[in-house]
Design an enzyme around this catalytic site. Sequence first.
Site, mmCIF file in Angstrom:
data_model
loop_
_atom_site.group_PDB
_atom_site.id
_atom_site.type_symbol
_atom_site.label_atom_id
_atom_site.label_comp_id
_atom_site.label_asym_id
_atom_site.label_seq_id
_atom_site.Cartn_x
_atom_site.Cartn_y
_atom_site.Cartn_z
ATOM 1 N N HIS A 193 0.744 -1.328 0.035
ATOM 2 C CA HIS A 193 -0.007 0.106 0.148
ATOM 3 C C HIS A 193 0.837 1.233 -0.050
ATOM 4 C CE1 HIS A 193 -2.849 -2.907 1.740
ATOM 5 N NE2 HIS A 193 -3.700 -2.424 1.103
ATOM 6 N N ASP A 266 -5.132 -6.257 -7.437
ATOM 7 C CA ASP A 266 -5.131 -5.417 -6.234
ATOM 8 C C ASP A 266 -5.471 -4.095 -6.656
ATOM 9 O OD1 ASP A 266 -5.556 -4.813 -3.544
ATOM 10 O OD2 ASP A 266 -3.614 -5.940 -2.979
#
Length: 589
Positions: A193, A266
């Site tokens: 992330h 993702d």
Amino acid sequence: MVEDMLAGMSLRDKIGQMLICGFYGTSMDGDLRRLIADYKIGGVIYFARNVESPAQIARLTEELQDAAAKSGTPSLWISIDQEGGMVARITEGVALMPGGMAIAAAGSEEDAYLAAYASGQELAAMGINLNYAPVLDVNNNPGNPVIGVRSFGESPEKVARFGEQTLRGFQDAGVAATAKHFPGHGDTDVDSHLDLPTVPHDRKRMEAVELKPFREAVQAGVDAIMSAHIYFPALESGKLPVTLSRAALTGLLREELGFEGIITTDCMEMNAIAEHFGTVEASVMAVEAGADLVLVSHRLDRQLGAIGAIELAVNEGRLSAERIDESVRRLLAMKLRRGVLGVGKPPEGLLGGLAPQDGPDSSVALPPVKNETGAVLPGMVGSAADNAAKGVPDAPDLSLLGNAEHREIARRISEASVTLVRNGIPMLPLGRERTLVVTVAPAVATLADESMAAGPGLGSALKRHGLDCREIVVPPAEIAGRLDSLVREAVSGGYGHLVVGTYNAQFDAAQISLVKSLLALGKPLAVAALRNPYDLLAFPEVQVYAAAYESRPLALDSMAKALLGLIPFRGRLPVSLGELHPAGWGLGL
């Protein structure tokens, strides 16, 4: 039917089917309506920011699907990250199941199936038809900041077995399952992330560890696989993350492993992608690499930009129209298979080697579910095949949500998961001494958590079960400033025992200082790890140590019962805590 649908779509419509979009708010706004009606997006993803209650989610889902139907858009994927445990978007009004590491610590593959099946039933009741679970990452790196307790542990074989039962449970309940994060996010010390991790292992090591759970998931017929935003030099020479690597997605996953289901990315707004390649350009690269679904979870400009960039790539010859058709054909076929399009099974051979799964795996017998007194609860037994064969219900049946049977499955797993790692002084079971309980409140440890609600801590659960104690709940950010007052309270409050509930203390110097400062007082002290079991490595001098793997209310209750001797410690470590406490370790009282 799929070919007829495909033939009636424009290029823009087809590309829209390849996008899953996130949004803000708890109702449909004009931007989302436009994405559905004008851009024909494939679906949406729910986050906690979209959730007020299960009933509101069911209404929102109905509204979204109605908007799709009225605009001629194929019925939507309604997707979510509902892993259980610490990563779950809907936590109230449902039977929230324990997460992967807690389930593995409890030790029952049968319960892994039942937990996923029950959770899948509840998701389907709210109209959610695609779940980004299970996590098949082998968590063999104690410093991993993002996977941790989301994994079933450090054993590739155990992750594969528990992962297979979990994906079967979701799919038997009519919800598409997603194995993630291919080919493995377990041995990283960087959160994708935030940046682009690198895993340097060679192919031989990857075959033995990282790839094993995914190979077995492919063989088990998993519906979807999510790519990791990680660079594996053994797979890709151009320093591209797997999500953008044709060698990884097409060469390895499609051609070598033989996967014929959906490849989804993702979120393309994670820093590993957005900061290094740009979300819009990377969306084109992901399709070039072999992705079918592109997940853009947050910004409308990036969602529209991705659609436009993919369309431009086709018009300029960078992507072929056949490449787009290949993904959209696969996506529509899977929607058909999972009942999303509402017309039952696909024609023979439509999904290649993937056989339709209309009901529970006949090799997995659903045992009676019993409550604490041993009484058999009605519900799943005898009706599992009927329920699963229906797929996604035509109308929401919210009576399933949080029912007694589902709560009992969660309770049984949670209580069986609590692990006593060290019991070096005569302190347990608690109850003989007035006790100070300091609980570190849960906090967002990674963007995968999204949000964490503060609430009562371990002390409240201990008090509810009869312990004379005082609880102090302290957020991680306040520990350093309150350290002196916490130590003074421990000294002057008349306590015979001290208990600290830690939360990812391994990564938090203030928590480590708190535990060591209280330990220095010389009073009997127990540490209960309420997320990361690796916390023990930060203070190995602690003599009484137990792991609950999560800090949800059910886990706190289970830990409290075990510390008080009301239930036995039965859990076994799914990961090693140094040489003295290998995976499989667990003590009893």
